[in-house]
Design a protein around this motif. Structure first.
Motif, short mmCIF file in Angstrom:
data_model
loop_
_atom_site.label_atom_id
_atom_site.label_comp_id
_atom_site.label_asym_id
_atom_site.label_seq_id
_atom_site.Cartn_x
_atom_site.Cartn_y
_atom_site.Cartn_z
N ASP A 106 5.12 2.45 4.53
CA ASP A 106 5.74 1.18 4.16
C ASP A 106 5.62 0.94 2.66
O ASP A 106 6.60 0.60 1.99
N THR A 109 8.10 2.72 0.43
CA THR A 109 9.49 2.28 0.37
C THR A 109 9.67 1.05 -0.51
O THR A 109 10.81 0.66 -0.79
N ARG A 110 8.59 0.45 -0.95
CA ARG A 110 8.67 -0.81 -1.69
C ARG A 110 8.94 -0.56 -3.17
O ARG A 110 8.54 0.45 -3.74
#
Length: 756
Positions: A106, A109-110
């Motif tokens: 996660d 992907t930021r």
């Protein structure tokens, strides 16, 4: 009242574009500063914190390295400095619960903006081999993991110890001492990617790799040339110095591929007249093609030499070497080739020459626009040639002024953060501590990435910074880092580097500049060196973001004890207990720091010696200032291609993204934009508002692609384009570097455009 961090990444699909501004600062800067500060800190904390920035009893801004004068304004900070302080002094927190909710895939992907907005990291975190998320770890266990990996290496040279320019003098000195006692000179730093070219050129020509001017010199100059630099965004407080010089009668020439609002007009927010009207700074704007600076300065040098009475013959005779070689090379300078290389007109160059000849005291300032090209070192040596020809080094109001981009990047180098240390420095270090430092050269940033890629380096320890976000050739760099056994980041906040890890990874949260630092002997302060060689104290005034935080000196000291153990006679515990003991050792190792503790305790600190400036003594191999005569180079770009430079937006400091706007350039709500001259765009069929992929071209034939950029018709120099980093770092080949300095050539990227 402070606001909560964003829960999701903002959509950047449709940036809005308006005409660029023609003035910087003023009321909009004040409004934006207060809004960002209050979002991060709240009203009361904003006032308490900002009033201590750059004050004699306060803390040094964690932003740029621009110096302060002896007389300080109540608000001694700029818009971007306030943003840097607000993000560090934020009330937002990244706790173990955050990491539990956001596994590594996660985080990967930021955007950098989203990661940075989450707040201060509160506890040490550990990513185990095979794990999918960071988990809390004790400090003792974290240091044991580091010791396990470092002591298992086949050679100390399999470890890399990277330093960011925010690191204090005390922490930097301990960090390099630990690395050398451990047995390696692998001390890459952020300077390798920015002003290494300046240091290389200045060391060869004047004998010291630092600027030779003070703030007072800028105020006394007749002419200031600002080349390859955008002070309005990158060093906003410099605009006040330029305004003061202009008021005293100085002329200013700006040499840059893009017009920049701050150099057009500065609306000083600290004066009523400045707020309403402002001061026009540029007397002459030379909109040069990217990479044409060496050709420009070579022709100017030829013209100065050919002008009767224009050279300082006494200075040249007494203080320089190599004049005849420069004269011979300058004779080859050709008007037609120079106009091709620069994109300038003959009248523009002749006007610049007239201003140079009319000036008795000239300062030349520069930044990344000169340092990040293949021929960067040769370009800066040509700048020095111009100053030497007219005796403009070693007298008031004149000299070289490389403007450093991070608050203690120059101090870190002074403290020994360098992969190629001078033998005299190592001799002094060894004598003081009874160690035997390695003498072989270590790895710089580019060579470090190559070593990780090739399996030659297995541990990366980063003292601050955002290694992944700052370095070139993103895909190669990230793949290289993932080959390592362990990555360790000493950090205040999250960034991309925490999402790109070795098999195991640690995040070690540390105190920031704004934080109080209390050790066993009481409250501590640290020191920094600004861009002009002034050393002064920095004292945080806020309670730390968490009781779990350690200071950078404490982290280094505890790591050293865990790794070196009883074999080390260095008093690491004492260094952690009392930073004055570190400064005492610095005073015995590094020239210019004698009586360090007493001198730095007296505001505003002290200035380090600089032989060329102070006594016109040049500690080069020849014993004199050296003229140089390298062949003139400039980028040749194939038809249908443009030359791209990477740059910052106004809502950005280095790789830290404060927001998605670039106010002065008229771009809001997104960062994936490419600025192209309308005439070039018409020839290439690039409509304003259309979307394109940027594909760089390099001799290795590898396709490097940055997809989905909105085309913005913008008044860049013809044949040139510009886009923000770190988004475009993917386009910069790892092996495309400056001669001598090995700095990534991020300002000279040949690109083609393909439909998105």
């Amino acid at each position: 009242m402070a606001t909560k961090p964003p829960t999701g990444d903002p959509v950047q699909d449709a940036p809005q574009v308006t005409p660029p501004k023609h003035a910087a600062a003023g009321l909009p800067a004040i409004g934006h500063t207060l809004r960002i500060a209050q979002q991060q800190m709240g009203v009361a904390r904003t006032a308490r914190t900002l009033l201590k920035v750059n004050q004699k009893d306060g803390f040094d801004c964690p932003g740029c390295a621009w110096p302060e004068g002896d007389k300080r304004h109540t608000a001694e900070f700029c818009e971007n400095g306030a943003k840097a302080v607000a993000e560090e002094a934020t009330l937002r927190r990244v706790t173990p619960a955050f990491f539990a909710a956001h596994p590594l895939p996660d985080l990967a992907t930021r955007s950098g903006y989203w990661l940075g907005q989450q707040g201060r990291i509160t506890e040490p975190m550990y990513l185990a081999e095979g794990g999918d998320r960071y988990e809390p770890v004790s400090w003792e266990k974290a240091f044991a993991i580091i010791a396990e990996e470092l002591t298992a290496l086949a050679s100390p040279d399999e470890a890399l110890f990277y330093t960011s320019g925010r690191t204090s003098n005390e922490a930097a000195f301990l960090f390099q001492l630990f690395a050398r006692e451990f047995g390696t000179n692998n001390l890459p730093d952020c300077s390798n990617m920015c002003h290494e070219s300046s240091g290389s050129a200045l060391t060869e020509t004047i004998g010291i790799g630092k600027g030779s001017v003070s703030l007072e010199d800028l105020h006394q100059a007749d002419l200031i040339i600002v080349a390859g630099q955008n002070p309005g965004t990158n060093h906003p407080r410099m605009l006040s110095a330029l305004e003061k010089a202009k008021t005293a009668g100085a002329k200013i020439i700006s040499v840059n591929p893009l017009p920049e609002a701050g150099m057009e007009r500065f609306k000083n927010p600290q004066t009523p007249v400045g707020m309403l009207k402002g001061t026009a700074l540029n007397d002459l704007f030379l909109q040069i093609r990217i990479g044409g600076d060496q050709a420009l300065f070579r022709l100017l040098n030829k013209l100065v030499i050919e002008t009767e009475g224009a050279t300082d013959e006494a200075f040249i005779r007494e203080h320089t070497h190599g004049y005849e070689e420069l004269v011979a090379a300058a004779q080859e300078a050709d008007w037609d080739e120079t106009l091709t290389a620069t994109g300038l007109t003959r009248p523009e160059i002749e006007r610049a020459l007239a201003m140079i000849l009319a000036s008795e005291r000239t300062i030349i300032c520069w930044a990344m626009g000169l340092t990040q090209h293949k021929h960067a070192v040769a370009t800066i040596r040509e700048v020095v040639n111009l100053l030497l020809l007219r005796g403009n080094i070693g007298r008031p109001g004149a000299g070289v002024c490389p403007v450093r981009g991070h608050s203690n990047v120059q101090g870190d180098r002074t403290m020994g953060i360098f992969e190629r240390p001078a033998p005299a420095f190592l001799d002094a270090l060894d004598k003081e501590f009874g160690i035997t430092s390695p003498r072989g050269h270590g790895y710089d940033v580019v060579r470090s990435i190559q070593a990780m890629r090739d399996g030659e380096a297995k541990v990366l320890f980063a003292m601050g910074g955002n290694f992944v976000g700052a370095t070139p050739d993103t895909e190669v760099t990230e793949a290289a880092i993932r080959r390592t056994a362990l990555t360790v980041h000493v950090s205040t906040k999250l960034n991309r580097s925490h999402a790109v890890t070795g098999r195991r990874a640690l995040i070690l949260p540390t105190l920031g500049r704004t934080d109080k630092d209390v050790q066993a002997s009481g409250k501590q302060f640290v020191t920094v060196e600004d861009s002009m060689g002034m050393v002064h104290a920095s004292r945080g005034n806020l309670a730390p973001a968490s009781p779990q935080l350690l200071s950078e000196p404490a982290i280094v000291a505890r790591m050293a004890r865990a790794v070196l153990g009883a074999t080390s006679a260095t008093p690491w515990e004492e260094f952690e207990r009392d930073y004055a003991s570190i400064r005492e050792r610095i005073s015995r190792v590094i020239p210019g720091f004698e009586d360090f503790n007493a001198r730095v305790a007296r505001p505003p600190g002290f200035q380090l010696p600089h032989a060329p400036r102070d006594e016109r003594r040049f500690p080069t191999k020849t014993g004199k200032a050296n003229f140089t005569a390298a062949p003139v180079e400039y980028p040749r770009v194939p038809a249908g291609r443009l030359l791209l430079q990477t740059l910052r937006s106004h809502d950005q400091y280095n790789t830290t993204i404060y927001g998605l706007d670039d106010r002065y350039r008229g771009i809001t709500g997104g960062r994936r934009v490419v600025m192209v001259n309308p005439e070039d765009a018409a020839e290439l069929g690039l409509a304003d508002g259309s979307y394109t992929d940027l594909v760089s071209e390099w001799k290795d034939g590898v396709e490097r692609r940055a997809p989905g950029f909105r085309v913005v018709h913008y008044p860049t120099a013809r044949g040139c384009a510009a886009a923000y980093y770190p988004e475009t770092n993917v386009l910069v080949p790892l092996d495309s570097t400056a001669d001598t300095s090995n700095t990534p050539a991020s300002k000279s990227v040949v690109v083609r455009f393909e439909p998105a």
